[in-house]
Enzyme design. Structure first.
Site, short mmCIF file in Angstrom:
data_model
loop_
_atom_site.label_atom_id
_atom_site.label_comp_id
_atom_site.label_asym_id
_atom_site.label_seq_id
_atom_site.Cartn_x
_atom_site.Cartn_y
_atom_site.Cartn_z
N LYS A 140 1.01 -1.34 0.05
CA LYS A 140 0.08 0.03 -0.10
C LYS A 140 0.74 1.44 -0.05
CE LYS A 140 -3.93 2.06 2.57
NZ LYS A 140 -4.66 1.94 3.78
N SER A 149 -9.57 2.17 2.76
CA SER A 149 -8.77 2.76 2.08
C SER A 149 -7.87 2.05 1.44
CB SER A 149 -7.81 3.89 2.83
OG SER A 149 -6.99 3.14 3.78
N SER A 185 -9.64 -0.13 7.26
CA SER A 185 -9.40 0.07 5.95
C SER A 185 -8.56 -1.17 5.41
CB SER A 185 -8.31 0.95 6.13
OG SER A 185 -8.74 2.36 5.92
#
Lengths: 491, 483
Positions: free
Chosen positions: B81, B156, B180
């Protein structure tokens, strides 16, 4: 000071702790390196970094707190103090807000002609220093740009907040001096105001007689970033006069931050409290609370060195005059010099006297301190012993000391090289006395006719003949004996 | 090249590589090929490190079998990420303010990945600074849900979830502040875990809300998830909030006592998701496990508390992006204007909204009413779970109240989007380990079930998840939505 007001002064003192590395990362804390050479992702506030607390900084802070008679909290925590400025990489300073490391301490000060006075310490907390801005231009106002140096960012600091217990600029000076002395014995900081390792902000308010409100509500002026103890005193003096003048004209004192200009000796407005920051303190989520075991705190307390108040008592008990005691206590290096010399010498008064007059004079002339005195304590003791034994006169000893400063040689070596030994052989000296008497028969007559000064002249002549190596009291006695003997013979 | 290696799971790839049956180069090429085929539409990646991955693979192909075996992820492609910093790839947090930013160091988890032989394929998309539940708040482009290209992948960690679901990588790292990892895992039909707070180092994770953030693994198979978890977990001297290596070693005894909190099955839960959950619970009952109705009474305050604490910490953490030292800067005539212009242009609207919320919550005069009260609620929520775990081993809830929503559907409705975090934020507030598993389908879209365990019971949770895998639908790839 007008009798209509009391002066209320509180000081905030920042002390950089002498750790090898910064408070939350491994960067060096050394002063004076190339800009930004002592930085890493952590103290640059790069994305993703986290602080890790330096244990040595905690130890030095606790040591300071204990020496300043504070209560160390077994549980304290860190908080973020937030504001934007280019010297603050994370835009927050990791500090301690509502649970500081230590609280409720004091130092004693000695205003001249008064009793010892206790000045309270409200709190001591641990925090990180900010970086430094170097403005390109004369003043901040017309700077064309600013260079940011983050070598200092993250250096450990303690902030020592006094109670508003001081009532004059002189008391503030004494408090700062005493505080610095206490810390100097702990060896926790370089304590150099000119390098910023000791910094002081002074809060000054005037309280009208008869005022019954709280001190907090009095309009308070903070004088920031003054670079010497002397200037702290000057700034406060100026501020007292300025505020008194305003009050006497019936004007209001504005709560504000003021700078001190050491050339003009005046303070000037920097920022009013109306435009002050909301620091939005909140607990630092990246650091667990700081929990200190009481056994560990007690171990640190037991390891404290003798501190100024105890040292004063000891020196006074040894018959050293109060004035000299103060000089010694406030100069840790001088005290340590004395401490090294003292066990080998019987006369503390003579030792201190020599240290604080002749040795100090030579040190000052060379810009040195007792810490790097070329004449070591052992060597000074040897010199003073020669005086005690009568081998050297005081005057000769000064000459020897000068040479020792120059060459680093021992007293005896200098005495030998210069042929300076004092003449203590009476028969040898008597020959000189006889010669002088014969050469100055009219002076002898003066003396005999009652002019006492004539004898001093004769002594001087003998000293001159012996190049100062005669012992003056011995010369005196021999002269008198010879003159009395001569009378008998001739009469 | 032989059969499609991108369909294999991570542990299998590693084993094939160790056995010398495939080359790391082939593994990497298969995945890059898959990525090149799928990502132009899905847009899971912000940066693809193809050359670096090929170079890593070439090096590993020269390793002896012993060298391959001693590194648990050798030969395995992994995505990271893009809020986890990397020295050799840009790290943007999907924000304009960090566009083209290269960190001068690797996050601890990144070093651990390399150490374990993982082959890093690239950096995945996210909501800017991990603030959002859809990956639409990326400053660069939204990511699409591989199962329905008109829908969000969640967020996210939407880029990581989509990349794993679409077969571009078998493993990815995400970060989870309020769900997330788990929510996009549920939306994309994969497995995602938020470890106990402190189990995985946060050093190098771009902070959103420091007391809630946790890096975690994402995968299609529990075995893979566990392999990645084992590589990244453990104490880190650079993270003072990381925990010492004291996992709860109590073996998990059967039957399990499973708590089903009624507060998580009330109003707002899609009936079809509820149906899927009910079937899951009956399967568990049929397996002999004990299902208990429990209550976590302070759940209803969780969203309010979360949306005070997280923005408060975020407002502080994001202050450092000031245009002075790195990242985007809008040159201006004076300092204050520079700050204002840089941050105004550098941050997107959702980030600004949260900075404003958080700044307000910490302001003098409001701190007690907002931040402090929220912290008290947090304590109460933690106590709810403490009480629950006295009587149950696990707590089982839906991961989300709804399936993946359409792109743009929630753009003007942040409040509804915040409410979507209702089932996930409590694990962050209480610091618990939690895992989302793909448990079925509703409206033709994946549904996630969330399993929570007590703090430090990460291994028990993984053990349970592994045992559960047989009850879950088999791994599939979203080929039918190609295009």
């Amino acid at each position: 000071m007008s009798a209509a007001f009391d002066v209320i002064i509180g000081l905030e003192v920042h002390v950089e702790l002498k750790t090898a590395s910064k408070l939350f990362c491994g960067c060096s804390t050394a002063f004076g390196s190339a800009p930004n050479s002592q930085t890493c992702p952590v103290c640059l506030g790069m994305p993703g970094v986290l602080p890790v607390l330096n244990r040595e900084a905690v130890r030095l802070a606790v040591r300071s707190a204990l020496a300043l008679n504070c209560t160390v909290r077994p549980y304290s925590k860190f908080d973020r103090k937030q504001y934007f400025y280019p010297d603050l990489p994370k835009a927050y300073q990791i500090s301690q807000y509502d649970l500081p490391l230590a609280e409720y301490g004091w130092v004693n000060i000695r205003p001249s002609g008064q009793d010892v006075k206790r000045v309270g310490i409200r709190r001591i907390h641990l925090e990180e220093d900010a970086g430094k801005l170097n403005h390109l231009g004369q003043r901040l106002g017309d700077a064309v740009g600013s260079l940011v140096d983050l070598n200092r960012a993250g250096v450990p600091l303690i902030e020592i907040v006094s109670e508003p217990d001081m009532r004059s600029a002189e008391e503030a000076r004494l408090y700062l001096t005493e505080l610095r002395a206490v810390l100097s014995y702990l060896d926790v900081s370089d304590l150099r105001m000119e390098e910023g390792s000791l910094r002081c902000d002074a809060n000054v308010s005037l309280r009208p007689r008869g005022y019954t409100g709280s001190l907090e509500e009095l309009p308070r002026v903070e004088i920031k970033n003054v670079n010497s103890i002397r200037n702290v005193q000057r700034g406060i003096e100026y501020e007292i006069a300025r505020q008194a003048e305003l009050l006497s004209r019936g004007e209001r004192i504005v709560r504000e931050t003021r700078g001190f200009d050491d050339v003009s000796g005046r303070t000037y407005s920097q920022r009013s409290k109306e435009e002050a920051h909301d620091y939005r303190y909140f607990p630092e989520p990246d650091l667990p609370p700081l929990v200190l075991q009481s056994e560990w705190i007690e171990k640190e307390r037991a390891a404290l060195p003798p501190l100024p108040d105890a040292i004063r008592q000891d020196l006074i008990a040894r018959g050293i005059p109060d004035k000299d005691v103060e000089v010694l206590v406030l100069d840790r290096e001088a005290y340590q010099y004395w401490k090294e010399a003292s066990p080998a010498f019987s006369d503390d008064r003579l030792l201190v006297n020599w240290m604080l007059s002749d040795v100090s004079r030579l040190l000052n002339a060379q810009g040195r301190t007792f810490g790097d005195c070329p004449v070591r304590p052992r060597q000074l003791v040897e010199l003073l012993t020669l005086i005690q034994e009568g081998t050297l006169s005081g005057r000769m000893a000064k000459e020897v000391l000068d040479a020792m400063f120059e060459t680093g040689q021992d007293a005896k070596t200098v005495v030998k090289q210069k042929g300076l030994s004092q003449i203590t052989d009476e028969s040898a000296l008597m020959q000189v006395v006889q010669r002088v008497l014969e050469a100055h028969a009219h002076v002898v007559e003066d003396y005999l006719s009652g002019k006492d000064k004539a004898l001093a002249y004769l002594v001087g002549q003998v000293m001159k003949e012996t190049r100062g190596q005669a012992k003056p009291d011995l010369v005196n006695r021999l002269l008198k004996e010879a003159i009395r003997g001569g009378q008998t013979v001739s009469g | 090249m032989a059969k499609s290696l991108w369909m294999e799971d991570a542990v299998t790839l590693h084993e094939l590589f160790v056995a010398g049956e495939v080359r790391a180069t082939d593994i990497v090429e298969h995945h890059l090929e898959r990525l090149n085929a799928r990502d132009p539409v899905i847009r899971a990646f912000l940066h693809v490190a193809a050359e670096q991955a090929r170079a890593q693979a070439a090096v590993q192909d020269r390793w002896s079998p012993a060298e391959r075996a001693e590194r648990p992820l050798s030969g395995v492609p992994v995505a990271i990420k893009d809020n986890i910093v990397t020295e050799t790839m840009p790290t943007t947090a999907a924000s304009r303010i960090l566009q083209n930013f290269y960190a001068p160091y690797n996050a601890t988890v990144v070093d651990k990945l390399y150490e374990a032989g993982a082959i890093v394929i690239g950096k995945t998309n996210l909501d800017e600074f991990a603030m959002g539940s859809s990956t639409e708040h990326s400053a660069f482009y939204p990511t699409r849900n591989p199962w329905a290209l008109d829908r969000v992948p969640g967020g996210s960690s939407g880029g990581s979830a989509a990349a794993v679901a679409a077969g571009m990588v078998p493993l990815a790292l995400g970060s989870d502040t309020g769900g997330s990892i788990r929510q996009p895992s549920a939306y994309c039909g994969i497995i995602g875990m938020k470890p106990t707070y402190g189990r995985v180092s946060r050093y190098g994770l771009i902070a959103f809300a420091s007391s809630l953030d946790q890096i975690g693994p994402m995968a299609r198979r529990v075995r893979d998830l566990r392999a990645l978890y084992d590589v990244i977990a453990g104490p880190d001297p650079r993270d003072a909030t990381s925990l010492p290596d004291t996992t709860d070693a109590t073996p998990l005894s059967r039957p399990w006592r499973i708590g089903v909190p009624r507060e998580y099955f009330g109003e707002g839960l899609d009936p079809e998701i509820r149906h899927v959950l009910d079937r899951h619970l009956s399967q568990l009952r049929a397996e002999g496990h004990e299902i208990r109705d429990i209550s976590l009474p302070h759940t209803r305050f969780a969203i309010a508390a979360y949306y005070l604490i997280a923005p408060a910490e975020a407002s502080s953490n994001l202050s450092r992006y000031d245009g002075i030292r790195y990242g985007f800067r809008r040159e201006s005539r004076d300092l204050v204007t520079l700050y204002e212009a840089t941050r105004d242009e550098g941050f997107g609207p959702e980030v600004k909204r949260r900075i404003l919320l958080g700044t307000h919550a910490l302001s003098s005069g409001y701190y007690d009413a907002y931040y402090l009260t929220a912290q008290k609620v947090r304590t109460l929520i933690r106590r709810d779970f403490d009480d629950a775990f006295h009587t149950v081993d696990f707590v089982v809830t839906p991961t989300t109240p709804e399936v993946a929503f359409r792109l743009g559907e929630r753009s003007d409705d942040p409040l509804t989007m915040y409410l979507g975090d209702i089932y996930t934020v409590t694990a962050n507030l209480a610091g618990l380990p939690a895992i989302s598993l793909p448990v079925g389908w509703a409206h033709g879209l994946p549904v996630g079930v969330q399993w929570l365990a007590k703090p430090l019971a990460d291994h028990q949770l993984l053990e349970a998840a592994e045992a559960l895998e047989g009850l879950l639908p088999p791994v599939r790839f979203p080929e039918e939505v190609e295009g």
